[in-house]
Design an enzyme around this catalytic site. Sequence first.
Site, PDB file in Angstrom:
ATOM      1  N   SER A  40       0.725  -1.000   0.402  1.00 54.69           N
ATOM      2  CA  SER A  40       0.312   0.059  -0.379  1.00 54.69           C
ATOM      3  C   SER A  40       0.660   1.312   0.135  1.00 54.69           C
ATOM      4  CB  SER A  40      -0.587  -0.258   1.388  1.00 54.69           C
ATOM      5  OG  SER A  40      -0.210   0.001   2.494  1.00 54.69           O
ATOM      6  N   HIS A 153      -3.017  -6.515   2.704  1.00 53.56           N
ATOM      7  CA  HIS A 153      -2.537  -7.017   3.365  1.00 53.56           C
ATOM      8  C   HIS A 153      -2.761  -8.950   3.075  1.00 53.56           C
ATOM      9  CE1 HIS A 153       0.351  -3.781   5.266  1.00 53.56           C
ATOM     10  NE2 HIS A 153       0.371  -4.183   3.955  1.00 53.56           N
ATOM     11  N   GLN A 162      -6.374  -1.981   7.414  1.00 51.17           N
ATOM     12  CA  GLN A 162      -5.001  -3.167   6.869  1.00 51.17           C
ATOM     13  C   GLN A 162      -4.225  -3.431   8.054  1.00 51.17           C
ATOM     14  OE1 GLN A 162      -2.165  -1.477   4.166  1.00 51.17           O
ATOM     15  NE2 GLN A 162      -0.583  -1.412   5.454  1.00 51.17           N
ATOM     16  N   GLU A 163      -4.748  -2.362   9.176  1.00 45.07           N
ATOM     17  CA  GLU A 163      -3.947  -3.430  10.211  1.00 45.07           C
ATOM     18  C   GLU A 163      -4.589  -2.898  11.741  1.00 45.07           C
ATOM     19  OE1 GLU A 163       0.223  -1.589   9.541  1.00 45.07           O
ATOM     20  OE2 GLU A 163       0.126  -1.869   7.889  1.00 45.07           O
ATOM     21  N   GLU A 204       1.500  -9.563   7.052  1.00 47.56           N
ATOM     22  CA  GLU A 204       2.137  -8.985   8.457  1.00 47.56           C
ATOM     23  C   GLU A 204       2.672 -10.414   9.342  1.00 47.56           C
ATOM     24  OE1 GLU A 204       1.749  -5.148   8.923  1.00 47.56           O
ATOM     25  OE2 GLU A 204       2.941  -4.255   6.773  1.00 47.56           O
ATOM     26  N   ASP A 241      -4.302   1.012  12.244  1.00 52.16           N
ATOM     27  CA  ASP A 241      -3.518   1.783  10.404  1.00 52.16           C
ATOM     28  C   ASP A 241      -4.771   1.497   9.213  1.00 52.16           C
ATOM     29  OD1 ASP A 241      -2.125   2.642   8.663  1.00 52.16           O
ATOM     30  OD2 ASP A 241      -0.751   1.652   8.191  1.00 52.16           O
ATOM     31  N   GLU A 284      -2.920   5.877  12.436  1.00 48.21           N
ATOM     32  CA  GLU A 284      -2.077   6.053  11.827  1.00 48.21           C
ATOM     33  C   GLU A 284      -2.956   6.130   9.828  1.00 48.21           C
ATOM     34  OE1 GLU A 284       1.579   3.240  10.714  1.00 48.21           O
ATOM     35  OE2 GLU A 284       0.572   3.357   8.607  1.00 48.21           O
ATOM     36  N   ASP A 311       1.240   9.002   7.189  1.00 52.61           N
ATOM     37  CA  ASP A 311       2.555   7.757   6.544  1.00 52.61           C
ATOM     38  C   ASP A 311       2.154   7.922   5.003  1.00 52.61           C
ATOM     39  OD1 ASP A 311       3.474   5.189   5.085  1.00 52.61           O
ATOM     40  OD2 ASP A 311       2.126   3.922   6.106  1.00 52.61           O
ATOM     41  N   LYS A 336       9.748   4.887   7.022  1.00 59.32           N
ATOM     42  CA  LYS A 336      10.321   3.815   6.449  1.00 59.32           C
ATOM     43  C   LYS A 336      11.778   4.521   5.621  1.00 59.32           C
ATOM     44  CE  LYS A 336       5.614   1.736   5.809  1.00 59.32           C
ATOM     45  NZ  LYS A 336       4.011   2.012   5.047  1.00 59.32           N
ATOM     46  N   HIS A 364       8.808  -1.375   9.298  1.00 58.28           N
ATOM     47  CA  HIS A 364       8.301  -2.603   7.915  1.00 58.28           C
ATOM     48  C   HIS A 364       8.037  -1.892   7.211  1.00 58.28           C
ATOM     49  CE1 HIS A 364       5.083  -5.354   9.695  1.00 58.28           C
ATOM     50  NE2 HIS A 364       5.535  -3.695   9.806  1.00 58.28           N
ATOM     51  N   ARG A 365       7.858  -3.065   6.047  1.00 59.58           N
ATOM     52  CA  ARG A 365       7.273  -2.852   5.090  1.00 59.58           C
ATOM     53  C   ARG A 365       6.183  -4.422   4.743  1.00 59.58           C
ATOM     54  NH1 ARG A 365       7.379   1.912   1.756  1.00 59.58           N
ATOM     55  NH2 ARG A 365       4.615   0.825   1.379  1.00 59.58           N
ATOM     56  N   SER A 366       4.938  -4.711   3.945  1.00 66.13           N
ATOM     57  CA  SER A 366       3.876  -5.490   4.220  1.00 66.13           C
ATOM     58  C   SER A 366       5.316  -6.501   3.434  1.00 66.13           C
ATOM     59  CB  SER A 366       3.400  -5.876   3.498  1.00 66.13           C
ATOM     60  OG  SER A 366       3.169  -5.593   2.380  1.00 66.13           O
ATOM     61  N   LYS A 387       6.457  -0.860  14.484  1.00 64.09           N
ATOM     62  CA  LYS A 387       5.787  -2.041  14.327  1.00 64.09           C
ATOM     63  C   LYS A 387       6.921  -2.280  13.018  1.00 64.09           C
ATOM     64  CE  LYS A 387       2.865   0.452  10.189  1.00 64.09           C
ATOM     65  NZ  LYS A 387       1.412   0.219   9.120  1.00 64.09           N
TER      66      LYS A 387
HETATM   67  P1  PGA Z   1       3.226  -1.675   2.942  1.00 60.98           P
HETATM   68  O1  PGA Z   1       1.825  -0.929   4.094  1.00 60.98           O
HETATM   69  O2  PGA Z   1       4.021  -1.819   3.486  1.00 60.98           O
HETATM   70  O3  PGA Z   1       2.473  -2.471   2.045  1.00 60.98           O
HETATM   71  O4  PGA Z   1       3.340   0.003   2.212  1.00 60.98           O
HETATM   72  C1  PGA Z   1       2.453  -0.780   5.538  1.00 60.98           C
HETATM   73  C2  PGA Z   1       1.608   0.358   5.742  1.00 60.98           C
HETATM   74  O5  PGA Z   1       0.832   1.085   5.249  1.00 60.98           O
HETATM   75  O6  PGA Z   1       1.922   1.012   6.512  1.00 60.98           O
HETATM   76 ZN    ZN Z   2       0.681   2.553   6.099  1.00 58.92          ZN
END
Ligand code: PGA
Ligand code: ZN
Length: 426
Positions: A40, A153, A162-163, A204, A241, A284, A311, A336, A364-366, A387
Site C-alpha cells: 500500500s 495485506h 489494513q492493520e 504481516e 492503520d 495511522e 504514512d 520507512k 517495516h514494509r509488508s 511496528k
Molecule cells: P506497506 O504497508 O508496507 O504494504 O506499504 C505498510 C503501511 O501502510 O504502513
Molecule cells: Zn501505513
Amino acid sequence: QIQQITAREILDSRGNPTIEVDVFDTAGRSARASVPSGASTGSREAIEFRDNDKSRFGGKGVLQAIEHIHQTIAPALIGCDARQMRQIDAKMIELDGTENKAKLGANAILGVSLACARLGALQSDLPLYQYLGGTGANLLPVPCMNIINGGVHARWQGADFQEFMIAPWGAGSISEAVRWGSEVYQALRNVLKEKGLSTGIGDEGGFAPQVKSNREPLEYIVQAIEAAGFKPGEDVAICIDPASSEFSENGIYTLKTENAKLNATQMSDYYAKLIDDFPVVLLEDGLAEDDWEGWKVLYNKLAGRVELVGDDIFVTNITYIQRGIDEQLANSALIKLNQIGSLSETFDAVNLCHQNNWGTFVSHRSGETTDSFIADMTVAMRAGHLKTGAPCRGERVEKYNQLMRIEQQLGSAAVFAGKNAFIRNC
Ligand code: PGA
Ligand code: ZN
C-alpha cells in the site's frame, strides 16, 4: 575504505525479488543489507526500480537496479570511507540527480546506504544501534504488533482496515512486551477459532479473518487481551492503520464490509466512535494521502486523544512533514527507510519530527526480508515505538528478537519507552 560492492537479487517475504548488497573494505571486512517493499505504497514515495520485463517475476525483477549499483554507484564509492554516511548518501543522490531517485532506484541506493552503515559499525567496533545513535542510545521501543491483517495485506474478504495492532505499553521491558504480545496473539487464535473464523495469516503475520465490519477485529482483540490475562488499555492498548488511501477516491471513503461511503468528517466521527468504544491510542493514515483538508478535520477532532501518524501523506519526506507541521494536521510521522531511499534522509525526517515535538513511528514494509536493520535504527533514533508485524513469521520476529538482544546487551542501562512513547498532546 570501501573496496568492493556486490549486489544480487533475493526473494522477499511475499516471494517477490528484492536487492541484497554486500560491501567489502580493504581490511577484509564485509557487511550486508537488504531492502523491503510495500504493497500500500504512497504515490509520492521514492521510486522502487523494477525491470518491467514480464518474462521474469511478472516484471518485478530488479536486475537493472543491481546494474546501477555495479556500474554507477560502486565505481563512485570505491575508496570512500564507509563511516561517512552523509557523504556516501549525498554522492548517490547526486549521481541519481532526480527528485525521487527515479534514475538509479531508491531500492539500489538504500541497499548500499544500509550496507555501508553496517560496515561503518563493524569498522568502529560498535553494535549498529550505538554506532548510529551514540553510546547513550538505550531507549527500547514499544513493539506494536499487527495481529489482524486486512485491506491489501489480506487479499480476501477481510476488514477494510489494513492493520489492527496491539501495543503492550504497560510492560516493564521489551522482552516482557514481546511475551505479552505473543500471549495475546495465541489467545486471539483461540478466539477466532471459537467463532468459526479462519486462522490463516496475512502478509504481516496477523490473522486475516473474514469479518463484516471494522469493529469486529477490535472486539476479538479486546477479548484476546482479556483471555491472556491483561487489562485492555492499561496493559495492552490498540493501534490502527486503516491505510485509507487504499479505499478512498476524491475525498470519499468506501467501507466495503459496512456498505458505507463516508466523507472526511464522517470518517473522523467514525474513528471517534471507535476510540470511545475501544482502547485505541494511535491512528495511522486515518485519511488519504491527498486529503490535506480532511486531515485538519481529523486532527481537530482527535488530537489529544490518540497519536495521529501520517504514512502515505508524508512518505518520510521532510518537505511533506514540514507542510504537516505548518498546517498542524498530525502529530507524528511514520518512518520507512525505503519511502525516502537513504539512511541520512531518514535521519533528517526523524530529526525534523523530534525538533517539533512530533512522534516518530518506525515501520517495516509488508514485503520484508530477515534484515533487522530497523530494530537497531529505532533504538538509535529514540523513536519509542515501532511496528514490524505480528509475533509470527521469521522476517517479522527477527526484528523483535534483535530488540531483545539489544536489551540484554544493555543490561541495567536499558530503558523501555512504555506509555511515554505515545504522543497524545494537542
Ligand atoms: P506497506 O504497508 O508496507 O504494504 O506499504 C505498510 C503501511 O501502510 O504502513
Ligand atoms: Zn501505513
